[in-house]
Design a protein around this motif. Structure first.
Motif, PDB file in Angstrom:
ATOM      1  N   LEU A 186      11.114  -0.813   4.722  1.00  0.00           N
ATOM      2  CA  LEU A 186      10.259  -1.965   4.990  1.00  0.00           C
ATOM      3  C   LEU A 186       9.192  -1.999   3.901  1.00  0.00           C
ATOM      4  O   LEU A 186       8.469  -1.017   3.712  1.00  0.00           O
ATOM      5  CB  LEU A 186       9.566  -1.849   6.350  1.00  0.00           C
ATOM      6  N   LEU A 187       9.088  -3.109   3.178  1.00  0.00           N
ATOM      7  CA  LEU A 187       8.088  -3.234   2.121  1.00  0.00           C
ATOM      8  C   LEU A 187       6.784  -3.759   2.709  1.00  0.00           C
ATOM      9  O   LEU A 187       6.778  -4.709   3.489  1.00  0.00           O
ATOM     10  CB  LEU A 187       8.588  -4.187   1.038  1.00  0.00           C
ATOM     11  N   ALA A 188       5.683  -3.136   2.317  1.00  0.00           N
ATOM     12  CA  ALA A 188       4.375  -3.551   2.825  1.00  0.00           C
ATOM     13  C   ALA A 188       3.312  -3.221   1.800  1.00  0.00           C
ATOM     14  O   ALA A 188       3.527  -2.420   0.882  1.00  0.00           O
ATOM     15  CB  ALA A 188       4.069  -2.858   4.147  1.00  0.00           C
ATOM     16  N   GLU A 232       0.397   1.229  12.326  1.00  0.00           N
ATOM     17  CA  GLU A 232       0.805   1.286  13.730  1.00  0.00           C
ATOM     18  C   GLU A 232       1.632   0.055  14.107  1.00  0.00           C
ATOM     19  O   GLU A 232       2.567   0.136  14.910  1.00  0.00           O
ATOM     20  CB  GLU A 232      -0.426   1.411  14.624  1.00  0.00           C
ATOM     21  N   LEU A 233       1.273  -1.071  13.517  1.00  0.00           N
ATOM     22  CA  LEU A 233       2.039  -2.295  13.746  1.00  0.00           C
ATOM     23  C   LEU A 233       3.485  -2.111  13.286  1.00  0.00           C
ATOM     24  O   LEU A 233       4.437  -2.442  14.010  1.00  0.00           O
ATOM     25  CB  LEU A 233       1.369  -3.444  12.978  1.00  0.00           C
ATOM     26  N   ALA A 234       3.640  -1.566  12.085  1.00  0.00           N
ATOM     27  CA  ALA A 234       4.980  -1.314  11.552  1.00  0.00           C
ATOM     28  C   ALA A 234       5.738  -0.318  12.418  1.00  0.00           C
ATOM     29  O   ALA A 234       6.922  -0.510  12.725  1.00  0.00           O
ATOM     30  CB  ALA A 234       4.880  -0.809  10.121  1.00  0.00           C
ATOM     31  N   PRO A 244      16.581   3.807  12.472  1.00  0.00           N
ATOM     32  CA  PRO A 244      15.760   4.590  11.544  1.00  0.00           C
ATOM     33  C   PRO A 244      15.290   3.737  10.367  1.00  0.00           C
ATOM     34  O   PRO A 244      16.112   3.159   9.652  1.00  0.00           O
ATOM     35  CB  PRO A 244      16.713   5.706  11.083  1.00  0.00           C
ATOM     36  N   MET A 245      13.983   3.638  10.188  1.00  0.00           N
ATOM     37  CA  MET A 245      13.406   2.872   9.081  1.00  0.00           C
ATOM     38  C   MET A 245      12.117   3.534   8.642  1.00  0.00           C
ATOM     39  O   MET A 245      11.484   4.266   9.405  1.00  0.00           O
ATOM     40  CB  MET A 245      13.121   1.419   9.494  1.00  0.00           C
ATOM     41  N   ARG A 246      11.698   3.239   7.413  1.00  0.00           N
ATOM     42  CA  ARG A 246      10.445   3.778   6.894  1.00  0.00           C
ATOM     43  C   ARG A 246       9.757   2.694   6.068  1.00  0.00           C
ATOM     44  O   ARG A 246      10.404   1.804   5.519  1.00  0.00           O
ATOM     45  CB  ARG A 246      10.695   5.012   6.038  1.00  0.00           C
ATOM     46  N   VAL A 247       8.444   2.789   6.003  1.00  0.00           N
ATOM     47  CA  VAL A 247       7.651   1.804   5.271  1.00  0.00           C
ATOM     48  C   VAL A 247       7.428   2.282   3.846  1.00  0.00           C
ATOM     49  O   VAL A 247       7.085   3.448   3.610  1.00  0.00           O
ATOM     50  CB  VAL A 247       6.301   1.569   5.967  1.00  0.00           C
TER      51      VAL A 247
END
Length: 297
Positions: A186-188, A232-234, A244-247
């Motif tokens: 996830l791009l942020a 925390e939102l992510a 399974p995902m990571r920012v």
């Protein structure tokens, strides 16, 4: 009651229109068909419609974009608002609900958190400055020209259908896409800022209550009273997915200046109107994620 809603086709406008109609109001929605930077166009439209109340939502609303086009943002958000206010005065509107932003507060010291309506306005973005200036015109018209204006400072609000240019919707869209593709990133931008988030459906309830019960010339926070970090939102959206995902930090999503904490005190609006937020944040995020899943389908 006849209501005119500017910015009726944006994110909040359709929710507000639906809410007003459900209470028996007659609603006139204007958007691209009325250029708020054209004073004569605004005056002519209000003269034709003669609404009882104007909900002024129309704005250049993306904080990040305001850095690259500050003059245009000021024209739309400040000059455009003044045009609406003057036209409302000339046509005898009973109430104007002027939608500002919590970005007007800007940077404040920790001892002033949560922000009350008496907190000094110290905006740190062109968007925040344009909204603060617009509110000053609202205050002038209320106190100097007896126009019944209620100024509103909504904090971040989210919900189904919001543009993916805003962080909560962007993250939800990426989660929904990753569920399909199997990607885990996830791009942020900066994950540390804390924001006071409300459901848009709660926010539009507040707007109508302020039209009925808000005190003219006064400003009101519309907020949950609780802050949550973008991280925390992510994490919450990832947990709702169960995949399974990571920012991952995307430098292009960083802003030149970002307010570290925006959290408001909602006691004034609760006292004057009886409003309080009803929809839990997790439910809102689930609804946003489900909207993206359906939209991608």
């Amino acid at each position: 009651m006849k209501a005119l809603v500017t910015g009726a086709h944006g994110f909040v406008g359709p929710y507000l229109t639906e809410h007003l109609l459900s209470h028996g109001d007659e609603v006139v929605g204007v958007d691209q068909d009325m250029d708020i930077t054209d004073a004569e166009s605004v005056r002519s439209r209000l003269s034709d419609e003669l609404p009882d109340v104007v909900y002024h939502l129309a704005a250049a609303s993306h904080v990040g974009d305001s850095w690259s086009a500050p003059v245009q943002v000021m024209r739309v958000n400040t000059e455009g608002t003044l045009n609406v206010l003057l036209a409302a005065k000339e046509t005898g509107v009973d109430r104007v609900v002027l939608i500002g932003s919590a970005e007007e507060y800007g940077h404040v010291t920790a001892d002033r958190i949560p922000f009350t309506e008496d907190t000094p306005l110290l905006p740190v973005s062109p968007y925040g400055a344009s909204k603060a200036a617009a509110e000053m015109f609202g205050s002038f018209l209320a106190r100097g020209r007896d126009l019944p204006v209620v100024m509103v400072r909504p904090f971040n609000h989210i919900g189904p259908g919001q543009s993916d240019r805003l962080v909560a919707s962007s993250l939800a869209k990426q989660v929904a896409e990753n569920e399909r593709s199997g990607s885990e990133e996830l791009l942020a931008g900066d994950l540390s800022p804390k924001r006071d988030l409300s459901d848009v459906r709660d926010v539009v309830r507040a707007y109508r209550l302020l039209a009925e019960r808000g005190v003219p010339g006064e400003a009101y926070n519309v907020c949950s009273g609780t802050a949550i970090a973008i991280r925390e939102l992510a994490d919450t959206l990832i947990a709702l997915s169960g995949k399974p995902m990571r920012v991952v930090l995307d430098p292009e999503r960083l802003r030149p200046v970002d307010v570290p904490v925006l959290v408001g005190d909602n006691s004034k609006i609760m006292r004057d109107t009886g409003w309080k937020p009803e929809i839990p944040l997790e439910q809102t995020l689930r609804d946003v994620l489900d909207w993206w899943r359906a939209h991608l389908d």
